[in-house]
Design a protein around this motif. Structure first.
Motif, PDB file in Angstrom:
ATOM      1  N   ASP A 120       0.821  -1.213   0.000  1.00  4.81           N
ATOM      2  CA  ASP A 120       0.000   0.000   0.000  1.00  4.81           C
ATOM      3  C   ASP A 120       0.858   1.267   0.000  1.00  4.81           C
ATOM      4  O   ASP A 120       0.349   2.369   0.140  1.00  4.81           O
ATOM      5  N   ASP A 121       2.178   1.084  -0.148  1.00  7.61           N
ATOM      6  CA  ASP A 121       3.073   2.243  -0.127  1.00  7.61           C
ATOM      7  C   ASP A 121       4.063   2.223  -1.284  1.00  7.61           C
ATOM      8  O   ASP A 121       5.154   2.770  -1.197  1.00  7.61           O
ATOM      9  N   GLN A 157      -8.240  -4.152  -0.213  1.00  5.44           N
ATOM     10  CA  GLN A 157      -8.435  -3.107   0.788  1.00  5.44           C
ATOM     11  C   GLN A 157      -7.615  -3.487   2.015  1.00  5.44           C
ATOM     12  O   GLN A 157      -7.781  -4.573   2.577  1.00  5.44           O
ATOM     13  N   MET A 158      -6.689  -2.616   2.429  1.00 12.50           N
ATOM     14  CA  MET A 158      -5.817  -2.913   3.543  1.00 12.50           C
ATOM     15  C   MET A 158      -6.262  -2.147   4.787  1.00 12.50           C
ATOM     16  O   MET A 158      -7.269  -1.443   4.771  1.00 12.50           O
ATOM     17  N   LYS A 159      -5.501  -2.294   5.850  1.00 10.40           N
ATOM     18  CA  LYS A 159      -5.889  -1.666   7.121  1.00 10.40           C
ATOM     19  C   LYS A 159      -5.899  -0.137   6.993  1.00 10.40           C
ATOM     20  O   LYS A 159      -5.262   0.428   6.112  1.00 10.40           O
ATOM     21  N   LYS A 160      -6.628   0.493   7.888  1.00  4.53           N
ATOM     22  CA  LYS A 160      -6.816   1.937   7.896  1.00  4.53           C
ATOM     23  C   LYS A 160      -7.460   2.425   6.599  1.00  4.53           C
ATOM     24  O   LYS A 160      -7.208   3.548   6.144  1.00  4.53           O
ATOM     25  N   ASN A 161      -8.273   1.527   5.972  1.00  7.82           N
ATOM     26  CA  ASN A 161      -9.026   1.858   4.756  1.00  7.82           C
ATOM     27  C   ASN A 161      -8.133   2.265   3.588  1.00  7.82           C
ATOM     28  O   ASN A 161      -8.536   3.037   2.729  1.00  7.82           O
ATOM     29  N   ARG A 162      -6.916   1.715   3.556  1.00  2.92           N
ATOM     30  CA  ARG A 162      -6.008   2.057   2.475  1.00  2.92           C
ATOM     31  C   ARG A 162      -6.211   1.116   1.287  1.00  2.92           C
ATOM     32  O   ARG A 162      -6.191  -0.108   1.468  1.00  2.92           O
ATOM     33  N   PRO A 163      -6.392   1.627   0.085  1.00  8.96           N
ATOM     34  CA  PRO A 163      -6.399   0.749  -1.097  1.00  8.96           C
ATOM     35  C   PRO A 163      -4.993   0.219  -1.330  1.00  8.96           C
ATOM     36  O   PRO A 163      -4.012   0.953  -1.173  1.00  8.96           O
ATOM     37  N   GLY A 164      -4.899  -1.036  -1.672  1.00 11.14           N
ATOM     38  CA  GLY A 164      -3.586  -1.640  -1.891  1.00 11.14           C
ATOM     39  C   GLY A 164      -3.587  -2.607  -3.045  1.00 11.14           C
ATOM     40  O   GLY A 164      -4.585  -2.779  -3.752  1.00 11.14           O
TER      41      GLY A 164
END
Length: 451
Positions: free
Chosen positions: A257-258, A285-292
């Motif tokens: 996600d980064d 969808q990853m933790k803290k609502n981050r698209p990944g």
């Protein structure tokens, strides 16, 4: 499909494999006749029932006179080729196993297979084991050989070149690409001959017994009694399996996600260039609502370490998930299809009992589309029609591309060697393998080896 599953909790050696084949139903008399046709004077195969770790097993022992001559690979090749008691399939299997041993030893010693020579005592034992194994698998009409992960043992053994760590250099070379199992037993559990059998004959590896209906079970004993576990190779023979080809591959996955799309795209290109079988991404969808992005890679055992390194280096991920997965595939081959627009390169794939399919290369079709100024989809349709027509006209015979299960794998070698080579290496297979050599007389040596 007839399946043979090699269960190797205590490793694998040539004599253990031969004993397991006999115990599983391969005719001992036929194997003896085949060995006798080699013309090795004074050689006898003894077959005994023994107990190992409280379990019944079969043990084979080779009796032969003491000899001090040396044989090259070409000598062994000639011996096997001239044996009128062996079928062509049996000869091919045996020659492939010996070729694998010679290639591994040549790599280790920095020479060529034709320059490697074997100590006579080791050579006689290896010849009997390998030829017997070739006859045994042929007699049982095995279509697919599957093997469990192979333990090598640990510690050291003394060979002609001094003290060596287990696995010895030649064995380790043969086990490249083979899944290994960690077993903390201070002994050489897998011998060079056993490793060569695995390298040459096994179609795929599985830690679990494959889906099959068991018909017979063979237990092949090593000579020593191990305190930690029964020194037995178990062979399960039965029917089952899919009409499609199957193998095992590694699935590696990491969630990102980064990382930018450019870096992921570059990593995918590099992974494919370095031998990955497939690379793909999935939106997640990853933790803290981050698209990944879930980056997934399929690769062979041989490429696992390199693929892992690329994933860590190119993505900066802190961790990977990996698992060994089984896949079913069509048997396939490269081919060129003649057409009105010239040769179209592609792959032909088939399953037993089904008509073959032809998948043209994209670049070949795209080139034609540009040259002919027609839609690409029209090229694909025309290619499909031409392939069907070729099948109807008998230009493509499905049976010619049937899967050959005689295990005469592609280890083509020129065995016409000059015996006058100045061989630099006296290769001695007298490792401490836990096997007794009966020379028929008291030669003043206590031999205790598995082959």
């Amino acid at each position: 499909m007839r399946i043979a599953y090699l269960d190797c909790p205590a490793g694998i050696a040539g004599d253990m494999t031969l004993a397991a084949l006999i115990d599983a139903g391969a005719s001992a008399d036929t194997i003896r006749r085949g060995i006798q046709s080699l013309g090795l004077k004074g050689v006898r195969l003894h077959i005994d029932k023994v107990m190992r770790g409280g379990f019944r097993a079969v043990h084979v022992r080779v009796e032969h006179p003491e000899q001090h001559a040396h044989r090259h690979l070409s000598d062994i090749t000639q011996l096997i080729t001239d044996a009128d008691g062996l079928t062509d399939t049996q000869k091919t299997i045996a020659l492939n196993i010996f070729a694998a041993i010679a290639e591994a030893e040549a790599t280790v010693h920095g020479t060529t297979p034709d320059r490697i020579h074997f100590h006579e005592v080791g050579a006689i034992d290896s010849i009997v084991d390998v030829v017997g194994v070739a006859i045994g698998f042929d007699l049982l009409k095995i279509d697919e050989i599957i093997c469990s992960p192979v333990p090598t043992g640990c510690g050291t053994v003394r060979i002609a070149h001094g003290e060596c760590a287990v696995p010895t250099p030649g064995t380790a070379e043969l086990l490249k690409g083979v899944p290994l199992a960690q077993v903390d037993i201070a002994a050489e559990l897998t011998t060079p001959t056993g490793a060569a059998i695995v390298k040459s004959l096994v179609d795929r590896f599985s830690a679990a017994v494959p889906a099959m209906t068991i018909e017979s079970i063979g237990h092949g004993a090593g000579t020593r009694d191990l305190k930690e576990r029964a020194n037995i190779l178990r062979l399960l023979v039965g029917t089952g399996g899919s009409p499609a080809g199957s193998d095992q591959v590694w699935l590696l996955e990491t969630s990102l996600d980064d990382v930018s799309g450019e870096l992921i795209g570059y990593a995918k290109e590099m992974l494919l260039e370095r031998g990955a079988l497939d690379v793909y991404t999935t939106a997640i969808q990853m933790k803290k609502n981050r698209p990944g992005v879930l980056l997934s890679v399929l690769c062979s055992q041989e490429k696992l370490d390199e693929i892992e390194t690329i994933l860590f280096q190119e993505t900066g991920t802190f961790g990977l998930r990996k698992q060994l997965v089984q896949r079913s595939v069509r048997f396939r081959d490269e081919m060129g299809l003649d057409s009105d627009w010239g040769e179209i390169k592609g792959k032909v794939g088939w399953r037993e009992g089904e008509p073959a399919l032809f998948k043209p290369e994209f670049e070949s079709c795209a080139r034609i589309a540009r040259e002919q100024r027609i839609p690409l989809r029209d090229v694909y349709r025309a290619v499909e029609l031409w392939f069907r027509q070729a099948q109807e006209d008998g230009q493509f015979d499905d049976e010619e591309h049937g899967h050959d299960h005689d295990h005469s794998h592609d280890h083509s070698h020129d065995h016409d060697h000059d015996h006058s080579h100045d061989c630099d290496h006296d290769h001695d297979h007298s490792h401490d393998h836990g096997h007794d050599h009966d020379h028929g007389h008291d030669c003043g040596h206590d031999h205790d080896h598995d082959r």
